[in-house]
Design a protein around this motif. Structure first.
Motif, PDB file in Angstrom:
ATOM      1  N   LEU A   1      -0.930   1.889  -8.171  1.00 40.20           N
ATOM      2  CA  LEU A   1      -0.689   1.263  -7.117  1.00 40.20           C
ATOM      3  C   LEU A   1      -1.068   2.015  -6.204  1.00 40.20           C
ATOM      4  O   LEU A   1      -1.712   2.898  -5.629  1.00 40.20           O
ATOM      5  CB  LEU A   1       0.915   1.925  -6.947  1.00 40.20           C
ATOM      6  CG  LEU A   1       2.252   1.412  -7.948  1.00 40.20           C
ATOM      7  CD1 LEU A   1       3.485   1.726  -7.928  1.00 40.20           C
ATOM      8  CD2 LEU A   1       1.812   0.328  -9.045  1.00 40.20           C
ATOM      9  N   LEU A   2      -1.146   0.599  -5.159  1.00 44.20           N
ATOM     10  CA  LEU A   2      -2.049   1.028  -3.509  1.00 44.20           C
ATOM     11  C   LEU A   2      -0.983   0.683  -2.474  1.00 44.20           C
ATOM     12  O   LEU A   2       0.064  -0.145  -2.268  1.00 44.20           O
ATOM     13  CB  LEU A   2      -3.256   0.217  -3.138  1.00 44.20           C
ATOM     14  CG  LEU A   2      -4.253  -0.032  -4.796  1.00 44.20           C
ATOM     15  CD1 LEU A   2      -4.643  -1.098  -4.138  1.00 44.20           C
ATOM     16  CD2 LEU A   2      -4.614   1.555  -4.209  1.00 44.20           C
ATOM     17  N   ALA A   3      -1.103   1.602  -1.577  1.00 43.82           N
ATOM     18  CA  ALA A   3      -0.217   1.972   0.263  1.00 43.82           C
ATOM     19  C   ALA A   3      -1.824   2.098   1.104  1.00 43.82           C
ATOM     20  O   ALA A   3      -2.195   2.848   0.485  1.00 43.82           O
ATOM     21  CB  ALA A   3       0.658   2.484  -0.287  1.00 43.82           C
ATOM     22  N   TYR A   4      -1.360   0.902   2.187  1.00 40.20           N
ATOM     23  CA  TYR A   4      -2.531   1.471   3.471  1.00 40.20           C
ATOM     24  C   TYR A   4      -2.096   2.104   3.950  1.00 40.20           C
ATOM     25  O   TYR A   4      -2.971   2.666   4.557  1.00 40.20           O
ATOM     26  CB  TYR A   4      -2.417   0.463   3.802  1.00 40.20           C
ATOM     27  CG  TYR A   4      -2.508  -1.366   2.485  1.00 40.20           C
ATOM     28  CD1 TYR A   4      -3.630  -1.533   2.196  1.00 40.20           C
ATOM     29  CD2 TYR A   4      -1.384  -1.691   1.650  1.00 40.20           C
ATOM     30  CE1 TYR A   4      -4.223  -2.313   1.053  1.00 40.20           C
ATOM     31  CE2 TYR A   4      -1.927  -2.738   0.585  1.00 40.20           C
ATOM     32  CZ  TYR A   4      -3.369  -2.842   0.685  1.00 40.20           C
ATOM     33  OH  TYR A   4      -3.370  -4.069  -0.491  1.00 40.20           O
ATOM     34  N   ASP A   5      -1.380   2.658   4.299  1.00 40.99           N
ATOM     35  CA  ASP A   5      -0.640   4.083   4.873  1.00 40.99           C
ATOM     36  C   ASP A   5       0.747   4.855   5.081  1.00 40.99           C
ATOM     37  O   ASP A   5       1.447   4.380   3.472  1.00 40.99           O
ATOM     38  CB  ASP A   5      -0.229   3.661   7.005  1.00 40.99           C
ATOM     39  CG  ASP A   5       0.283   2.385   6.547  1.00 40.99           C
ATOM     40  OD1 ASP A   5       1.416   2.516   6.239  1.00 40.99           O
ATOM     41  OD2 ASP A   5      -0.004   1.557   7.413  1.00 40.99           O
TER      42      ASP A   5
END
Length: 312
Positions: A210-214
């Protein structure tokens, strides 16, 4: 210039307070740029550079500084502008990223500004994946662009992302009768290059990403996931960068560890920041491990250790 250097030497004061000091500079255009002071070792008038065979086109030359040979990168050329002419009349920012030291040739260096990460915002939508921005902010009514240095460095010297067989062999063999283990990893990083590097490493050893940007995006995702399901049966760990817009990795970790729904999540801080202060800050905020960027073998071993319940 001496005032800037004095402030650089005091840069560890703001760690863990969701604050940063931004060293601002210009290239040969009017646009203003910034770099986190944590990554700055010193600022110097550019010394005489030596050209050696087969240098990358973005590398202006090498300099011998403090007993070390340092590559000097033309930041104007690296960001799509014209090359900086007459480098000895300009400045270099000596920095440490991803276990290496390099110099960034810039037009002029201005001042250091104390800011909160909440004031640092992601790049505007529509800038595209090919741009060199990792964040933007406003200072005195003027837009300041924060460059994705990891993207620039990866173009000059791409990281070997292969994972050794002995590391792959650490992953436990799953049989039909085994208890189902969580299989998702949340990767948090504002650098597009860094996110892709970590994603590929984690997927290579067989886990869903899963990706998060900050940090803010990551915390929102975690809170939502904890409301939808038993998060500990879904998510094996969080891998987070430290310096990010809106919420840094230290603050994210603190928020995770004080949340009744998230506090038992395994958190690995993964950053190009270096220095002794990392060890104390990892303990202070409750992170389970710190890994300097970017070694796919170290990172993969940490993921496998978290999955198997071993100490990373």
């Amino acid at each position: 210039m001496s005032g800037i250097l004095d402030t650089v030497n005091q840069r560890t004061q703001l760690v863990g307070q969701n604050r940063l000091e931004l060293l601002t500079f210009r290239l040969i255009r009017k646009q203003r740029y910034g770099i986190n002071v944590f990554k700055v070792k010193e600022v110097l008038q550019c010394p005489k550079l030596t050209s050696i065979p087969q240098l990358h086109r973005l590398v202006k030359g090498v300099a011998y500084i403090r007993g070390q040979t340092v590559s000097i990168i033309d930041m104007s050329l690296a960001t799509g502008g014209s090359p900086i002419i007459d480098p000895e009349n300009h400045f270099i920012i000596i920095s440490e990223f991803n276990r290496s030291t390099q110099g960034f040739l810039v037009g002029s260096v201005e001042r250091i500004i104390n800011m909160r990460w909440e004031s640092i915002m992601p790049p505007p939508e529509g800038t595209g994946s090919s741009n060199y921005l990792t964040a933007v902010t406003e200072i005195g009514g003027e837009l300041v662009e924060i460059l994705d240095v990891e993207k620039i460095l990866n173009e000059i010297s791409p990281v070997d992302e292969r994972i050794r067989d002995d590391v792959l062999a650490l992953k436990p063999v799953v049989t039909a009768g085994d208890e189902v283990r969580p299989n998702k990893v949340l990767v948090v990083d504002d650098s597009n290059v860094a996110r892709k590097q970590v994603k590929r490493a984690v997927e290579t050893i067989g886990y869903e990403v899963l990706l998060a940007y900050d940090g803010r995006d990551a915390l929102n995702q975690l809170q939502a996931l904890s409301q939808e399901c038993d998060i500990y049966k879904e998510l094996v760990l969080v891998i987070s960068d430290i310096e990010m817009p809106e919420m840094d990795g230290y603050t994210l970790t603190t928020e995770i560890k004080k949340s009744s729904n998230l506090k038992n999540l395994h958190v690995v801080l993964h950053s190009s920041l270096s220095g002794v202060f990392n060890e104390s800050m990892v303990k202070r905020v409750g992170a389970d491990a710190f890994i300097p960027k970017f070694d796919p073998n170290e990172l993969s071993a940490a993921v496998i250790s978290a999955v198997t319940g071993q100490k990373s």
